[in-house]
Structures are given as C-alpha cells and as structure tokens.
Design a protein around this motif. Structure first.
Motif, PDB file in Angstrom:
ATOM      1  N   GLN A   1       0.830  -1.193   0.000  1.00 29.78           N
ATOM      2  CA  GLN A   1       0.000   0.000   0.000  1.00 29.78           C
ATOM      3  C   GLN A   1       0.871   1.252   0.000  1.00 29.78           C
ATOM      4  O   GLN A   1       1.726   1.441   0.866  1.00 29.78           O
ATOM      5  N   GLU A   2       0.615   2.117  -0.977  1.00 32.56           N
ATOM      6  CA  GLU A   2       1.455   3.293  -1.156  1.00 32.56           C
ATOM      7  C   GLU A   2       1.499   4.169   0.086  1.00 32.56           C
ATOM      8  O   GLU A   2       2.533   4.763   0.415  1.00 32.56           O
ATOM      9  N   ARG A   3       0.371   4.286   0.802  1.00 30.68           N
ATOM     10  CA  ARG A   3       0.334   5.123   1.992  1.00 30.68           C
ATOM     11  C   ARG A   3       1.318   4.630   3.057  1.00 30.68           C
ATOM     12  O   ARG A   3       1.888   5.432   3.804  1.00 30.68           O
TER      13      ARG A   3
ATOM     14  N   ASP B   1       2.563  -2.979  -9.530  1.00 34.63           N
ATOM     15  CA  ASP B   1       1.886  -3.910  -8.620  1.00 34.63           C
ATOM     16  C   ASP B   1       2.481  -3.856  -7.221  1.00 34.63           C
ATOM     17  O   ASP B   1       1.878  -4.345  -6.266  1.00 34.63           O
ATOM     18  N   SER B   2       3.675  -3.280  -7.075  1.00 31.33           N
ATOM     19  CA  SER B   2       4.328  -3.214  -5.774  1.00 31.33           C
ATOM     20  C   SER B   2       3.779  -2.092  -4.907  1.00 31.33           C
ATOM     21  O   SER B   2       3.975  -2.083  -3.707  1.00 31.33           O
ATOM     22  N   ALA B   3       3.104  -1.120  -5.535  1.00 29.78           N
ATOM     23  CA  ALA B   3       2.565   0.010  -4.770  1.00 29.78           C
ATOM     24  C   ALA B   3       1.162   0.307  -5.240  1.00 29.78           C
ATOM     25  O   ALA B   3       0.956   0.849  -6.315  1.00 29.78           O
ATOM     26  N   ILE B   4       0.179  -0.075  -4.433  1.00 28.08           N
ATOM     27  CA  ILE B   4      -1.221   0.154  -4.777  1.00 28.08           C
ATOM     28  C   ILE B   4      -1.689   1.375  -4.003  1.00 28.08           C
ATOM     29  O   ILE B   4      -1.784   1.344  -2.783  1.00 28.08           O
ATOM     30  N   GLY B   5      -1.977   2.455  -4.702  1.00 30.71           N
ATOM     31  CA  GLY B   5      -2.345   3.687  -4.040  1.00 30.71           C
ATOM     32  C   GLY B   5      -3.780   3.717  -3.582  1.00 30.71           C
ATOM     33  O   GLY B   5      -4.133   4.406  -2.644  1.00 30.71           O
TER      34      GLY B   5
END
Length: 245
Positions: A197-199, A232-236
């Motif tokens: 998760q990007e956050r 796919d490594s960072a889902i915002g």
C-alpha cells in the motif's frame, strides 16, 4: 540490529524442490521503519515468517543484534525481542483485551494502563478493555488490538505482515495514523512492515523490493518509491480493502 545473510527457503511440491526465496540478504538498522514490498507471491510474507521464526530457512543465517537466531523457535525469538503481527490476528475465546495486554506486557496492568495502550491505537479504550477477543470484533478492531499488544511488549523489532489485509477503508486510515505515530516514537528499536500500500510505503525510512524470491531493490524511500508508483508493488487506492468479520 537485524541481518539476513544469503537466506533461502525451499518447499517440496509434487516430488520436486521449489525455491520460494533465493539468496536473500539485507539488514535493518536500529531506529528504522522499513517496508518490504513487491508483487503478490514474490516471497514477502515468507520473509516475515522467517524473521519471526514461524518457519525456518533452508539456507543462510538470521542475526539479531549480532546473535545467530537461525535455529531459534518463535518463542525463543520473542524472548530475544522479536514481535510478530499476523495477517489475520487470532481470536481468543474466553480472554478479554486487558488479559491479552497483560500477557503481552509480561506483568499485570491496571485498567488505566491497558486503556493507554488501546488509546494509542485509536480505540475508545473503556469500550474495549473488557471485551472478549472473539468473533464480535471486526478485522480492523483486531488489527489495532494486536498492535496494542506489541506496544505493550516493547519488542526490539516489530514485524507486521500485511497489516492492511482484510480491513475496511476507515480502519485503514486509522492504521496509517497509528504507524505514523509509531514511526515518530521509535527509540532503541525498529519496525518492519510487509505491504504494497502506497500510503504505508510513503512513511518508510527504507524500502526493500522483493520479486520472484529475490531482492530487486533496496534503499531510501525517496530513491525507491518513485520507481514503484503505478506498479503492482505500490497500490495507491484502498478500494480493494474489505471488511472481513
């Protein structure tokens, strides 16, 4: 603080050995908030389980404060200062939240002390301190109670395996606030979070990217995160978060 040296992990599938992790090496220094990220199935959660002692590597070493803990059990590692939060926290019928916090702290807590830990994770303390840790609690509530138990334990190293899994948007926002607070209060310890998760990635000191069982990238957040945005490594978006239980 923590060092993994050439760690590998294999399982047997249909009579053949399959490599889950291959020659994984990295270190986590003291007073750092580190996020391990990467595509699903890349080996992130396996690394968390290996650090905690849930599973043992088939090769390599794990060092905690220079001490080899590779062959130590999850209980022994917990005594040495490694705390581990599961993707899906365990429910304990017949045990209330205060009991759980006392077990984590290793000594009795009065109601005010227990409530302090619950307040730090955003729960209305007196509404929860005597609640049973059972199916009446939602996934988000259980996640925050589990974090409270780690706060009570004060481990040298806290490991969180995909803390966003199975919780709703509101709980996720609260979870981010808790992690921001924990990051600001790190002292003589470190935190490792498994997440895409990007956050969560955005509040890390360092990022480690794992794909196909290997380390692809490792470095400061400001260096690594721009490469991950939109992958796919960072889902915002939090749109995939759903309430379970």
């Amino acid at each position: 603080m923590l060092e993994l040296k050439h760690v590998s992990y294999e399982v047997e599938e249909e009579g053949r050995r399959v490599g889950i992790l291959r020659d994984v090496s990295f270190s986590v220094d003291e007073n750092r908030f580190v996020v391990i990220t990467g595509p699903n199935g890349g080996g992130k959660s396996t690394i968390a389980k290996i650090i905690a002692g849930v599973i043992r590597p088939t090769g390599g070493q794990i060092l905690l404060d220079g001490r080899d803990v590779t062959d130590k059990s999850i209980t022994e590692r917990a005594r040495l200062g490694i705390g581990y939060a599961l993707q899906q926290p365990v429910r304990f019928k017949g045990i209330d939240v205060k009991d759980l916090l006392c077990i984590a702290a290793g000594h009795p807590l009065n109601t005010a002390q227990a409530c302090e830990y619950l307040s730090r994770v955003g729960l209305c303390a007196r509404d929860y301190v005597h609640r049973e840790v059972n199916a009446s609690l939602s996934g988000g509530e259980l996640k925050r109670i589990e974090i409270a138990t780690l706060l009570a334990r004060k481990p040298r190293l806290s490991v969180f395996d995909e803390p966003e899994a199975g919780i709703d948007l509101w709980s996720f926002q609260s979870l981010i606030h808790v992690f921001e607070q924990m990051r600001g209060e790190i002292k003589d310890s470190s935190i490792v979070v498994i997440s895409h998760q990007e956050r969560i990635l955005s509040i890390a000191d360092e990022l480690i990217v794992v794909a196909d069982g290997q380390i692809e990238h490792q470095g400061p957040r400001d260096e690594i995160l721009p490469q991950l945005i939109g992958t796919d490594s960072a889902i915002g978006s939090c749109s995939r978060l759903v309430e379970r239980g």
